[in-house]
Scaffold this active site. Structure first.
Site, PDB file in Angstrom:
ATOM      1  N   HIS A 190       0.853  -1.185   0.000  1.00  0.00           N
ATOM      2  CA  HIS A 190       0.000   0.000   0.000  1.00  0.00           C
ATOM      3  C   HIS A 190       0.882   1.225   0.000  1.00  0.00           C
ATOM      4  O   HIS A 190       1.800   1.329   0.800  1.00  0.00           O
ATOM      5  CB  HIS A 190      -0.884   0.011   1.239  1.00  0.00           C
ATOM      6  CG  HIS A 190      -1.927  -1.058   1.218  1.00  0.00           C
ATOM      7  ND1 HIS A 190      -3.044  -0.970   0.431  1.00  0.00           N
ATOM      8  CD2 HIS A 190      -2.001  -2.239   1.858  1.00  0.00           C
ATOM      9  CE1 HIS A 190      -3.778  -2.058   0.603  1.00  0.00           C
ATOM     10  NE2 HIS A 190      -3.168  -2.859   1.458  1.00  0.00           N
TER      11      HIS A 190
ATOM     12  N   CYS B 281      -0.717   1.990  -5.068  1.00  0.00           N
ATOM     13  CA  CYS B 281      -1.431   3.201  -5.452  1.00  0.00           C
ATOM     14  C   CYS B 281      -0.416   4.304  -5.702  1.00  0.00           C
ATOM     15  O   CYS B 281       0.595   4.393  -5.004  1.00  0.00           O
ATOM     16  CB  CYS B 281      -2.391   3.631  -4.349  1.00  0.00           C
ATOM     17  SG  CYS B 281      -3.694   2.437  -4.072  1.00  0.00           S
TER      18      CYS B 281
END
Lengths: 372, 490
Positions: free
Chosen positions: A156, A198
């Site tokens: 992440h 991301c």
């Protein structure tokens, strides 16, 4: 006597000329300059709901191994709490597709950094080689100036950072500095950096060392999405970007000539649901001449040593005139040195924001002080 | 009813002096703790000898070579011929002299054949052969080598010998080999000669199931062939475990591959698909592979025959020599010994140059990185290693200067130079890889504020605010007192 001497002279000069031709023959012409391959694969997430990140890393592990990088040259950093998780209905297995066709955890997995060993510090120590003397060989990146290194990261992340196990973060500057240090100590020939998180493309914006090719799954302010759920496993099993990269790599074998340009051309933003990025300005070779196996494979150059050919009888010249051919100095292959400017991010807006914070603090103190 | 409430101003701790004392005590603690805070959060960055490192980088290592020529009349022509090949002799000071006693290498006349001895070359010395002699000397003293093939220098190497049976299931396999005896007899002389450069550790193993990851090409005569492309992927690293990981020394692999009976005989093909007579090939910087096709007369599980082993070992020793950077002798100049002093000297010089250069570059990069990355700590051990590496490099230069003046034996002089260069490289690398040199993580300014604000703002704001209020109150008092004094005076 005179005849014998002239004969010797002719024979000798032919031999010397022939030998030069043989030695200088550059068998590296037209391909990468490396002689060994390394891979550093990092899954920076832990916990069951991040199953897909472990599947990403294991999928990549399986692929580089299939393409020929030996386990001794793969550093796999994995939280490794998915295969034997109490919630895993298929103990000891990790699957990357809903049909559970291929068990990625099946046989001979060598996780080098496991669980809480997956930290930013350990990752940077692996890259820079600054490890404790007691660290075993399997946990070291023993690369040299002839190594091509593939660095894959998943987890992440956000703008210029990647989170490590909900605990700490690595920033784009840290990785850029680590690569710079590797360049200084000649720990690589070329690096291929791939990241699936991301806002992944922000992670390679700070690189400044030469011979690095980078690619990521999504642009600034874009999320990278998971691909598929398995109803029995109960969580998403792989991320979109990695899934489509792996799907493409399945068509590659050890001797494949597919290039990096082909891989990047296979990106389909509709399928991946984000905009994958490529950064090649630090890289020297044209992408359509860079084989995927230059990084993901263990392709070596082989030299056949034929002892019997060398013992071939030599044609003795019939005439005895002494004739010394002028020999050219053979050019030695020199690799072009790249000029690169170290670009330090002189970002004025950061300083401005910091000083605004200070000003705010001063105002707060002043207001509290003069309040009646 | 007596009031139970007391006027706050009569409380003892609300007296002005005590209140100010309490507030100032907070400040004393805060200010007294500042040095401690500074000390614990600052990074130890000792200064590095930057100017010495840079001065070192400007120095060029020069090694002297003196060649004694039997025929003194050819000294001039040979010297000129050698000087014209300047680029190749970079870093070497070559002097040609007549048959001097203290020349490192001696060239004597032989009528019509060349022969190499221990630092002594027999060569037909004529005016017409001088260019050839210059070529031969160049090939002997500064041989051209393929630097991609040669393994990087390391003081220690591990040699891993592996006998691989492709498939022993059919009961047709080589079960053992007397490799230790073979190494003692055939490889030890080489290893002993090379021991001035490297320290070798040897391990060996036999495997009974070593499948190939590709199918070799079937040939019309029932044999199978390996194309040049197959050779590059020959080593099936996913399934063959080739060396133990007991140490961090670089490993050179030597494999004997015994094809399964369905893949016999296995030949290496050339680029046109024609079988060659070659039985072995070399993977640059990795190791060598010999394909061994057992004769048809042998059946069953058996040890490797001595004949086979004694034909395999010379191939291994050739591969070892080319991997370690020993140059082949120039063709036409035969020698009686497998590894001559000429070759060893050339290798020692090459490694000395490489190591000196790499050590210098490593030191420079340490200085550059410390300069560039502000968070990088530099401890006492790093500084110590850098200083020791520098003094080793100084030793090399001093030694190479004095060696040309003193009649030291060449081998001794080269060994010392190599030894110093290896020490310098080891120390410089150790300094670079010092675990303490890991820079602290980079934090953007926002991160620092986000961390420090909640911690310090809540503590510091009341303290600052009270100071401001106290100062304001004190000034007001003084003003009032001044007014009162003025009024009383009137």
């Amino acid at each position: 006597m005179r005849l014998a001497f002239s004969l010797f002279l002719v024979l000798f000069s032919t031999l010397v000329a022939a030998s030069h031709e043989h030695i200088v023959g550059d068998f590296f012409a037209g391909s990468s300059n490396h002689t060994n391959n390394w891979a550093v694969l990092v899954c920076s997430s832990r916990y069951w709901f991040n199953y897909r990140h472990m599947a990403n890393a294991l999928g990549m592990y399986r692929t580089v191994k299939r393409l020929g990088i030996p386990d001794s040259n793969i550093i796999l950093m994995l939280a490794d709490d998915a295969a034997c998780n109490a919630r895993n209905r298929f103990p000891g297995s990790v699957y990357a597709n809903p049909g559970r066709g291929l068990d990625l955890y099946g046989s001979s997995i060598e996780v080098d950094y496991r669980g809480y060993e997956v930290t930013v510090e350990n990752f940077l120590r692996v890259l820079t080689g600054r490890v404790d003397p007691s660290v075993p060989r399997s946990k070291r990146l023993l690369s040299d100036s002839n190594s091509n290194i593939f660095v894959y990261m998943t987890g992440h992340g956000g703008n210029e950072f990647l989170k490590f196990q909900d605990n700490e973060e690595i920033s784009a500057f840290d990785i850029a500095d680590a690569f710079a240090q590797m360049h200084e100590k000649r720990r690589y020939n070329e690096i291929f950096f791939m990241i699936d998180t991301c806002q992944a493309n922000t992670m390679f914006t700070k690189f400044y060392s030469p011979n690095i090719l980078a690619t990521g799954s999504s642009m600034l302010d874009q999320s990278s999405y998971s691909y598929q759920n398995d109803a029995d496993i109960g969580v998403a099993v792989i991320d979109r970007y990695t899934h489509f990269v792996l799907e493409y790599l399945e068509s590659i074998n050890k001797t494949s000539h597919a290039s990096m340009a082909d891989l990047f051309a296979s990106y389909d933003r509709d399928k991946i649901a984000s905009d994958p990025g490529v950064r090649a300005d630090l890289f020297n070779r044209p992408l359509d001449q860079v084989r995927i196996t230059d990084f993901l494979g263990g392709v070596a150059h082989a030299e056949v040593v034929d002892t019997q050919v060398e013992a071939e009888p030599i044609q003795w010249p019939a005439e005895d005139d002494v004739h010394v051919e002028p020999r050219q100095l053979n050019k030695t292959a020199t690799t072009p040195k790249t000029q690169w400017a170290s670009q330090t991010p002189a970002d004025g807006s950061r300083g401005l924001r910091a000083w605004t914070g200070v000003l705010l603090l001063v105002l707060l103190v002043g207001w509290a002080g003069v309040r009646k | 009813m007596a009031t139970s409430l007391r006027d706050p101003s009569t409380l003892f701790f609300q007296s002005e002096a005590i209140r100010r004392l309490i507030i100032s005590s907070y400040w004393v603690v805060l200010i007294a703790a500042l040095p401690l805070w500074w000390h614990t959060t600052s990074i130890e960055r000792l200064s590095l000898p930057t100017s010495r490192v840079n001065a070192q980088a400007d120095r060029q290592l020069r090694l002297p070579i003196s060649i004694g020529l039997e025929d003194a009349s050819l000294v001039g022509p040979l010297q000129r011929e050698l000087d014209s090949r300047g680029q190749r002799w970079k870093g070497l000071d070559v002097t040609v002299a007549g048959a001097a006693a203290n020349a490192s290498y001696i060239v004597v006349n032989a009528d019509n054949a060349a022969l190499l001895g221990e630092r002594r070359l027999q060569f037909p010395l004529r005016r017409a052969t001088i260019p050839l002699l210059a070529d031969a000397l160049s090939d002997l003293l500064v041989p051209r080598l393929n630097s991609h093939r040669i393994a990087h220098y390391a003081p220690r190497y591990r040699l891993a010998f592996t006998l691989l049976n492709e498939d022993a299931v059919e009961g047709d396999a080589i079960s053992s080999w007397d490799i230790s005896t073979a190494i003692t007899h055939q490889l030890s002389p080489l290893l002993d000669a090379l021991s001035v450069l490297h320290n070798f550790t040897i391990e060996s193993q036999v495997q009974f199931h070593a499948p190939l990851a590709f199918s070799p090409q079937p040939m019309s005569d029932g044999s199978v062939g390996l194309t040049p492309e197959d050779l590059t992927v020959f080593v099936n690293s996913a399934e063959w475990t080739l060396s133990s990981s007991v140490s961090n020394d670089p490993v050179l692999h030597f494999l004997v591959f015994v094809p399964s009976s369905s893949h016999r005989p296995m030949h290496i093909l050339d680029a046109h698909g024609v079988p060659t007579t070659a039985e072995s090939f070399l993977l640059p910087q990795w190791g060598g592979i010999v394909i061994y096709n057992p004769p048809n007369t042998e059946r069953g599980v058996r040890p490797l025959s001595h004949d086979a082993l004694s034909s395999i070992l010379p191939q291994f020793s050739n591969q070892l020599l080319s991997l370690l950077g020993v140059a082949k002798l120039p063709p036409g100049i035969p020698s009686t010994s497998p590894l001559t002093e000429w070759q060893l000297d050339a290798l020692l010089r090459r490694r000395a140059f490489e190591n000196t250069l790499e050590a210098t570059e490593t030191l420079q990069s340490i200085v550059r990185l410390v300069d560039q990355i502000d968070n990088m700590p530099v401890g006492q051990d790093v500084r110590g290693d850098v200083l020791s590496a520098l003094s080793s490099l100084d030793h090399i230069h001093i030694h190479s200067k004095t060696a040309s003046a003193l009649p030291l034996p060449l081998s001794l002089s080269l060994n010392t130079t190599l030894h110093h260069s290896a020490t310098a490289l080891t120390l410089a690398s150790r300094a670079f890889f010092n675990p303490g040199m890991l820079a602290l993580l980079y934090f953007p300014t926002e991160h620092k504020f986000a961390v420090y604000m909640p911690l310090f703002a809540s503590a510091v704001i009341p303290l600052l605010a009270t100071v401001i209020r106290e100062v304001a109150a004190w000034r007001k008092q003084r003003r009032e007192a001044a007014v009162a004094v003025a009024a009383a005076a009137q």
